[in-house]
Design an enzyme around this catalytic site. Structure first.
Site, short mmCIF file in Angstrom:
data_model
loop_
_atom_site.label_atom_id
_atom_site.label_comp_id
_atom_site.label_asym_id
_atom_site.label_seq_id
_atom_site.Cartn_x
_atom_site.Cartn_y
_atom_site.Cartn_z
N ASP A 142 0.97 -1.19 0.03
CA ASP A 142 -0.20 -0.03 0.11
C ASP A 142 0.95 1.21 0.09
OD1 ASP A 142 -2.30 1.59 -0.03
OD2 ASP A 142 -3.22 0.21 1.68
N TRP A 143 0.39 2.19 -0.15
CA TRP A 143 1.05 3.64 -0.48
C TRP A 143 2.06 3.79 0.97
CZ3 TRP A 143 0.07 7.52 -4.13
CH2 TRP A 143 0.90 8.78 -3.82
#
Length: 734
Positions: free
Chosen positions: A263-264
């Site tokens: 994820d980011w």
């Protein structure tokens, strides 16, 4: 491209070229020529890494995408195409109800159809991968991202996960108008402590395997091409650095051979968790744990080469990651056709076309859940109806993750009422903004619309006058679309204060109130229920929301949705879910015995509205629950029968739900578990017999030794309208 050629390509790439295939950057670096500031360079993102980055996150559009793809391939030493990814959660430009609302349809095939439409609109715009579906099991409404899940039930989540993956990908992601799906967030992201975003998760391995992992596995069995790691720690280890989770379970046990993406900035966050001492160690931990793509930090680009030279990371692991990424590009057909489906002409023809809007309308209508109705709905032509509230004209009714949703594309309640106004006497008044000054902390500041007190007073006065002159009031209340979603955890689940004030004011002059509720999560509706005669929960319904709402309000369509997540009596109950365990001192409300039983002294144990609950304008009666036999062995199948009759005045659709209780096991078993559901259409006075097949496979669970299987003994079978049904029949597995 043939597999041996892909392997040859990896062999011919330099170490730097391979590492950069693992980098994902935002489209801004390609579109806006983002300036590489000191901090960005320190993170490892350079002109060279951008020019060779394997993937981009963000919308480009067909024309711009083609230009960027051409330039990228031209510069790349091996002419490898670029991969475009984007969050397409519940629609591209044609927006569907939020995933939690789609769960309320109990119709995975409809969500498959929604995903097909989203894939088509995305594909012609140049998108190759969507970061959906989110299949995290959710039991705590305080967590804002429950809106992205399909609810609290393992079977329902698994069914929808499978359907959505099939809708996005089809039989082959290389087919026309198909894109790759990315199931998220691995694993157990939906169980943060206290319902607080990004918080730690503590689950026993039995609970993890038995309830949280099956939906991910369902998506993997459906062929999902990508998996995203979760931000949370799981029993002390961040998921992005959890080798056991990502290699042993995801790859070895579940058989996933696709791309694993962080994820980011989740790899960088390994150091903030205290799991890695610095960015370099974080890069090594993530790569050894099996994470293929670094989303937006450059942490691999800067550190992997030295880690490989030092022997901390084996180059074979890098080669495996690169090959997986190239495999995905190959499956999409990008080596032969770098544009795939991107087409400026088709963009104009396909996006928001009538066919797609019709799917949005159907999904919205089927997702609405009638929580209460004391005869006020549907509205009748002789009624004088006042539509009051902040959502009467509101067009941003498509959820916080509908990034491409546009107000000008969306049908409001007032818009939807236009085609009915010749036959119905309707008035409209706003009453208040969605949020008042006292509510502004509930959303990011830049989304808050300030209103002066004089205007607020005037709107309230106009609404009260409209209510006085009406036979019925349709009061539109609920959450601002940014009140649910990522980083939108809430400790209180009541309506905004400005809307509570409006509810009280209208109730004082006209208690004949039907509430239309807009929400991305279960709310505490005690006061709303006390002061209204009907509640129709419409969630965040999307592009065709207004048309769908009017069709249901007028009785053209009878509501048929069922809650995929329990609505708590109050926030003190959460996490609350239907399939809880018995305790050694269970409380039975029917006995009146409360002392030294598992109960609250001040509130009920049960939620206000349980999982599977939902009314209709029709009136359904269940009878004659029977089994074909009361003993079965592992090879046999038995049948459960029930008769459903519509004893009301309206035709309707009922979702008949099958629950099973395993009465004793090697681990404690839930009070009941959803094992099947069927939709039945019935005309007034019509009755139908519904049959469910029960197999040994449906009786399996995660046992004490963490293997899955059934155990001999007694089982109770419940068939009813929701999870609170108590009538059952019994059989024995021998």
């Amino acid at each position: 491209m043939e597999q041996h050629k892909l392997k040859e390509l990896v062999k011919n790439m330099s170490l730097t070229e391979k590492i950069n295939q693992l980098l994902q950057v935002t489209s801004g670096f390609f579109i806006d020529e983002t300036v590489l500031t000191g901090p960005i360079r320190e993170n490892g993102i350079t002109e060279e890494s951008i020019s060779q980055a394997g993937s981009v996150i963000g919308l480009l559009g067909a024309k711009k995408y083609k230009e960027i793809q051409d330039a990228y391939i031209e510069k790349h030493p091996h002419k490898i195409p670029l991969l475009i990814m984007m969050d397409i959660i519940n629609g591209f430009r044609t927006i569907f109800p939020i995933p939690l609302a789609q769960g309320a349809t109990f119709e995975p095939e409809l969500s498959k159809k929604c995903a097909e439409v989203a894939a088509k609109e995305s594909a012609v715009s140049g998108v190759h991968v969507t970061f959906a579906p989110m299949v995290d099991l959710v039991r705590d409404a305080r967590w804002g991202r429950v809106m992205e899940s399909t609810g609290e039930d393992t079977k329902l989540n698994s069914d929808f996960a499978t359907a959505m993956v099939e809708g996005f990908q089809g039989d082959n992601v290389g087919q026309e108008f198909k894109i790759a799906a990315c199931v998220k967030h691995f694993a157990a992201y939906g169980a943060p402590t206290g319902g607080r975003e990004y918080n730690t998760v503590e689950l026993s391995e039995n609970t993890l395997r038995g309830y949280y992992l099956p939906a991910y596995e369902g998506a993997i069995k459906a062929g999902v091409e990508m998996v995203m790691t979760s931000f949370n720690t799981l029993n002390g280890i961040p998921s992005t650095g959890n080798r056991w989770l990502n290699r042993d379970i995801l790859r070895d046990e579940m058989g996933f051979n696709g791309v694993l993406i962080s994820d980011w900035a989740a790899i960088e966050e390994l150091q903030y968790h205290g799991y890695a001492k610095d960015r370099k160690e974080a890069a090594g931990v993530a790569m050894n744990a099996g994470v293929d793509i670094d989303m937006m930090t450059g942490i691999y680009s800067k550190n992997l080469a030295s880690l490989i030279e030092e022997g901390t990371v084996k180059e074979e692991l890098l080669d495996e990651a690169v090959l997986r990424i190239l495999n995905l590009k190959n499956k999409l057909g990008l080596f032969e056709n770098p544009y795939k489906d991107a087409d400026e002409i088709k963009e104009k023809e396909i996006i928001l076309c009538d066919e797609h809007r019709q799917v949005s309308l159907e999904a919205a209508e089927k997702s609405f859940v009638l929580l209460k109705n004391n005869g006020i709905l549907p509205i009748k032509k002789e009624d004088k109806v006042a539509f009051i509230g902040p959502f009467v004209h509101e067009k941003e009714i498509y959820g916080t993750w509908s990034m491409l949703g546009r107000p000008e594309d969306t049908v409001s309640i007032a818009d939807g009422a236009e085609k009915y106004r010749m036959d119905y006497e309707m008035t409209f008044a706003k009453g208040c903004n969605i949020l008042g000054e006292e509510d502004r902390n509930l959303i990011p500041e830049h989304h808050y619309k300030k209103i002066i007190q004089e205007d607020q007073d005037r709107m309230l006065k106009e609404a009260v006058e409209a209510a006085k002159n009406a036979d019925k009031v349709i009061l539109t209340l609920g959450e601002h679309r940014c009140m649910s979603g990522e980083a939108a955890s809430r400790a209180e689940l009541t309506l905004p204060k400005a809307q509570e004030k409006l509810l009280h004011a209208i109730y004082e002059v006209n208690p004949n109130i039907g509430v239309i509720l807009f929400t991305g999560r279960p709310l505490d509706l005690r006061e709303v229920s006390e002061k209204s005669k009907a509640i129709l929960n419409v969630w965040m319904p999307g592009t065709e929301g207004g048309n769908a709402i009017l069709n249901v309000l007028t009785g053209k369509v009878s509501p048929s949705g069922k809650l995929p997540m329990s609505f708590p009596y109050c926030v003190g109950q959460v996490p609350v879910h239907y399939n809880e365990y018995f305790t050694g001192r269970p409380y039975n409300p029917g006995t009146g015995e409360k002392e030294y039983k598992s109960n609250y002294r001040d509130i009920p144990n049960a939620p206000l509205y349980p999982f599977g609950y939902g009314l209709s304008y029709a009136k359904f009666q269940y009878s004659d629950l029977k089994l074909s036999k009361d003993i079965m062995n592992e090879e046999e199948t038995l049948e459960a029968y029930v008769t459903i009759k519509n004893e009301g005045e309206y035709e309707g659709t009922e979702t008949v739900q099958l629950y099973i209780r395993d009465c004793a096991g090697s681990v404690v078993r839930p009070r009941k578990e959803l094992k099947g559901y069927q939709k039945v259409d019935l005309q007034p006075g019509e009755a139908k017999r519904v049959t469910f097949q029960i197999t040994e496979e449906m009786l399996r669970f995660c046992k004490a030794d963490l293997t899955f299987g059934s155990e001999k003994g007694e089982f109770h079978v419940f068939v009813g309208t929701d999870s609170s049904t108590e009538e059952y029949v019994t059989f024995e597995l021998i």
